[in-house]
Write an enzyme that holds these catalytic residues in place. Structure first.
Site, PDB file in Angstrom:
ATOM      1  N   HIS A 176      17.059 -57.335  40.038  1.00 46.73           N
ATOM      2  CA  HIS A 176      15.741 -56.693  39.992  1.00 46.73           C
ATOM      3  C   HIS A 176      15.507 -55.859  41.249  1.00 46.73           C
ATOM      4  O   HIS A 176      15.390 -56.400  42.346  1.00 46.73           O
ATOM      5  CB  HIS A 176      14.692 -57.801  39.875  1.00 46.73           C
ATOM      6  CG  HIS A 176      13.293 -57.343  39.756  1.00 46.73           C
ATOM      7  ND1 HIS A 176      12.314 -57.696  40.660  1.00 46.73           N
ATOM      8  CD2 HIS A 176      12.681 -56.578  38.828  1.00 46.73           C
ATOM      9  CE1 HIS A 176      11.162 -57.181  40.287  1.00 46.73           C
ATOM     10  NE2 HIS A 176      11.354 -56.488  39.181  1.00 46.73           N
ATOM     11  N   HIS A 199       9.493 -48.481  43.570  1.00 44.92           N
ATOM     12  CA  HIS A 199       8.657 -49.206  42.616  1.00 44.92           C
ATOM     13  C   HIS A 199       7.226 -48.702  42.558  1.00 44.92           C
ATOM     14  O   HIS A 199       6.707 -48.371  41.499  1.00 44.92           O
ATOM     15  CB  HIS A 199       8.645 -50.700  42.928  1.00 44.92           C
ATOM     16  CG  HIS A 199       7.797 -51.494  41.983  1.00 44.92           C
ATOM     17  ND1 HIS A 199       6.458 -51.741  42.211  1.00 44.92           N
ATOM     18  CD2 HIS A 199       8.099 -52.071  40.795  1.00 44.92           C
ATOM     19  CE1 HIS A 199       5.970 -52.442  41.200  1.00 44.92           C
ATOM     20  NE2 HIS A 199       6.942 -52.666  40.328  1.00 44.92           N
TER      21      HIS A 199
END
Length: 239
Positions: free
Chosen positions: A7, A49
């Site tokens: 991730h 992100h």
């Protein structure tokens, strides 16, 4: 076999969504990576992100307000300063890093706050340029964006991201011609997993970091776990 997807790279120990985190994820035995894309002011695809730079970098403001040249000067190692300068990578730099490697890439299109005009087309064009159509999954919390990707590129797998307890998610996903469902792991139980698999949908769940949760996901039979510690997940994914 349950796949081990890192991730934002090996983000549990290294600056997330950086080339360092991706390289360390490779070394830890990850089967692939999940990361996030935005567009710069001049239309370049970058991997980060948040919509804002503040949390993970030494700069402030929105990614969309910077050119790529300006972002080249930004240090993305803020949570892990001991790692030294880590730049914000472009999608092209990531593809160059994994060139020739047998890795899965899950690209999350971060257009839930801002709809980046043309991002789907740009990302798909670069996937095709590198011949990675069979190794990429495109996902988003913006399901309209996912459907746009599917319309533009039937050959590329797509996934609906969600963190809610959607009723009959397999039926919802299959009816739209989407191959994967990407739920928060806390929303999964036996009934939900069986319903999804009954419709032929692959389950790639996030963010699974603790050993008890990894064990439960393996028992449920999910197809991939997406987590911050690919070294920790490897033991559950190799059996």
């Amino acid at each position: 076999m349950m796949l081990n997807i890192a991730h934002r790279g090996f983000s549990g120990k290294y600056p997330e969504n950086t080339l360092l985190a991706f390289q360390k994820g490779i070394e830890a035995g990850a089967d692939g990576f999940e990361f996030d894309t935005h567009l710069t002011r001049d239309g370049e695809i970058v991997i980060i992100h948040d919509e804002r730079l503040d949390r993970t970098t030494n700069a402030q403001g929105f990614v969309k307000d910077y050119t790529l040249e300006e972002l080249r000067k930004v240090d993305a190692s803020k949570p892990f300063p001991e790692c030294g300068f880590c730049g914000i990578p472009t999608l092209r730099e990531y593809f160059e890093l994994i060139r020739g490697r047998d890795l899965i890439t899950n690209i999350e299109l971060k257009n839930g706050i801002f709809w980046y005009e043309g991002m789907e087309e740009k990302v798909i064009a670069m996937i095709r340029e590198y011949g990675l159509e069979e190794r990429v999954i495109l996902s988003s919390f913006n399901h309209r964006s996912v459907m746009k990707c599917k319309a533009l590129a039937q050959e590329i797998r797509c996934g609906f991201l969600t963190m809610s307890w959607l009723e009959r998610p397999g039926e919802y996903t299959a009816a739209r011609g989407v191959e994967c469902y990407h739920p928060l792991y806390l929303t999964l139980d036996r009934e939900t997993v069986d319903e999804l698999h009954g419709h032929g949908i692959r389950i790639n769940t996030w963010t699974v970091n603790e050993e008890a949760d990894l064990a439960r996901m393996k028992e449920l039979g999910v197809d991939a776990v997406i987590g911050n510690f690919p070294d920790r997940a490897a033991a559950y994914c190799r059996d």
